[in-house]
Design a protein around this motif. Structure first.
Motif, short mmCIF file in Angstrom:
data_model
loop_
_atom_site.label_atom_id
_atom_site.label_comp_id
_atom_site.label_asym_id
_atom_site.label_seq_id
_atom_site.Cartn_x
_atom_site.Cartn_y
_atom_site.Cartn_z
N CYS A 100 0.84 -1.21 0.00
CA CYS A 100 0.00 0.00 0.00
C CYS A 100 0.87 1.26 0.00
O CYS A 100 0.60 2.23 -0.72
N ALA A 101 1.94 1.24 0.81
CA ALA A 101 2.84 2.39 0.87
C ALA A 101 3.59 2.58 -0.45
O ALA A 101 3.77 3.72 -0.92
N ASN A 102 4.02 1.49 -1.06
CA ASN A 102 4.77 1.59 -2.32
C ASN A 102 3.91 2.15 -3.45
O ASN A 102 4.37 2.95 -4.27
N PHE A 103 2.65 1.73 -3.51
CA PHE A 103 1.78 2.14 -4.61
C PHE A 103 0.87 3.31 -4.23
O PHE A 103 0.03 3.71 -5.03
N MET A 104 1.00 3.80 -2.97
CA MET A 104 0.23 4.96 -2.52
C MET A 104 -1.27 4.74 -2.74
O MET A 104 -2.00 5.62 -3.22
N PHE A 105 -1.71 3.52 -2.38
CA PHE A 105 -3.11 3.19 -2.59
C PHE A 105 -3.49 2.06 -1.62
O PHE A 105 -2.70 1.15 -1.39
N LEU A 106 -4.72 2.14 -1.07
CA LEU A 106 -5.19 1.08 -0.18
C LEU A 106 -5.65 -0.10 -1.02
O LEU A 106 -6.74 -0.08 -1.61
N LEU A 107 -4.82 -1.11 -1.06
CA LEU A 107 -5.11 -2.29 -1.87
C LEU A 107 -6.15 -3.18 -1.19
O LEU A 107 -6.29 -3.16 0.05
N GLU A 140 -2.65 -5.30 -12.60
CA GLU A 140 -3.84 -5.51 -11.78
C GLU A 140 -4.06 -4.34 -10.83
O GLU A 140 -5.20 -3.88 -10.64
N ILE A 141 -2.98 -3.83 -10.24
CA ILE A 141 -3.09 -2.68 -9.33
C ILE A 141 -3.59 -1.46 -10.09
O ILE A 141 -4.40 -0.67 -9.57
N GLU A 142 -3.11 -1.27 -11.31
CA GLU A 142 -3.59 -0.14 -12.12
C GLU A 142 -5.09 -0.25 -12.36
O GLU A 142 -5.83 0.75 -12.30
N ARG A 143 -5.58 -1.47 -12.62
CA ARG A 143 -7.01 -1.65 -12.83
C ARG A 143 -7.79 -1.38 -11.55
O ARG A 143 -8.89 -0.83 -11.59
N VAL A 144 -7.21 -1.77 -10.42
CA VAL A 144 -7.87 -1.49 -9.14
C VAL A 144 -7.97 0.01 -8.91
O VAL A 144 -9.01 0.53 -8.48
#
Length: 307
Positions: A100-107, A140-144
């Motif tokens: 979450c910290a690396n991608f700056m998004f709550l996965l 997949e993270i980009e789609r999320v």
């Protein structure tokens, strides 16, 4: 954005990226289990705006606190006391915080659930465009982030809930069938005991009759022997009065002994039947130890069902 440092005339430039980083975990409360490396996870969580507690006496947040939103666990199963904890929290593996910290998004937490195979850990310092390759999980993270996977996640979670409910229903049905089988087994045992008791009573009566016949036959043999000796004494010229005294005395003694044996047998059988009836009327005593053992077994089953 410029902000003043309290107690001084110095102001700092705070860029948008730092503000976003500080607000990523805002409103979340992490609790780190004892097997989780506390150092860097606590640092990352605090730096990104979360509150942090841990398994220890100096923790500012207790494990049972209902404000905990994410319980970080690094073991192959949920904690043994998870059934007693509030249901409002998510159980995740440590990699969820880092990703979450690396991608700056709550996965989504479903990919990082306890005992679930983790997705590949992707480095935030690799430029996929320069490398000419973008990992599947990065896509997949980009789609999320774009909201494309939200519906799929809801369907997956719904399926998990339905499977969980089906498993609970199946376990409840198994318990009900087991209880019915146990009740049927107890009824069969009671019927077998009754048949054995009836069979035992029949054998007791037959044995009693046999004992009477056996003793009567023995005493009759004695009487016949005396009669034979009596008539034989006439031939030998023995004193008849002396022989009669001995004969009749022995006969009376044998008759009295037979009557005493029969009365003793009847009284013994009657007393034994009364004791058996009293034992059947008295219900079995339930001790405190048995009640505690049964309660502990029920609690363990409930915990296994919820697990």
């Amino acid at each position: 954005e410029r902000r003043a440092v309290p107690g001084s005339n110095i102001s700092l430039n705070i860029n948008e990226e730092a503000t976003k980083r500080r607000r990523l975990f805002a409103g979340l409360t992490m609790f780190l289990s004892r097997e989780v490396p506390r150092g860097y996870l606590e640092l990352v969580s605090l730096a990104y705006g979360a509150k942090v507690g841990w398994d220890g006496p100096d923790s500012p947040i207790k494990e049972t606190d209902p404000c905990i939103t994410h319980h970080v666990v690094d073991r192959p199963a949920l904690p043994s006391n998870h059934a007693k904890l509030p249901k409002s929290r998510e159980f995740v593996q440590p990699q969820w915080i880092i990703d979450c910290a690396n991608f700056m998004f709550l996965l989504p937490c479903s990919r990082y659930a306890v005992a679930k195979e983790l997705p590949p850990h992707l480095s935030p310092w690799v430029d996929n465009d320069e490398e000419g390759y973008k990992p599947a999980y990065a896509e997949e993270i980009e789609r999320v982030k774009n909201g494309e996977m939200i519906e799929d996640e809801l369907v997956e979670e719904q399926g998990i809930d339905e499977n969980t409910q089906a498993m609970e229903d199946e376990k409840s049905e198994d318990k009900r069938v087991a209880k019915n089988d146990q009740a049927d087994s107890e009824e069969e045992e009671e019927e077998d005991d009754e048949e054995e008791e009836e069979e035992g009573e029949g054998k007791t009566k037959i044995r009693f009759v046999w004992e009477i016949l056996h003793k009567a036959t023995g005493y009759s043999t004695i009487v016949l022997a005396y009669v034979t000796i009596y008539f034989g004494s006439e031939v030998a010229g023995v004193d008849k009065d002396t022989f009669r005294g001995v004969f009749y005395g022995t006969l009376v003694f044998a008759a009295l002994a037979s009557m005493a044996a029969i009365m003793d047998k009847l009284m013994f059988n009657t007393k034994q039947e009364e004791e058996e009836e009293q034992q059947q009327q008295v219900p079995p005593k339930r001790t405190m130890g048995n009640e505690q053992e049964e309660q502990a077994t029920e609690d363990k089953d409930d915990v296994d069902d919820k697990a």
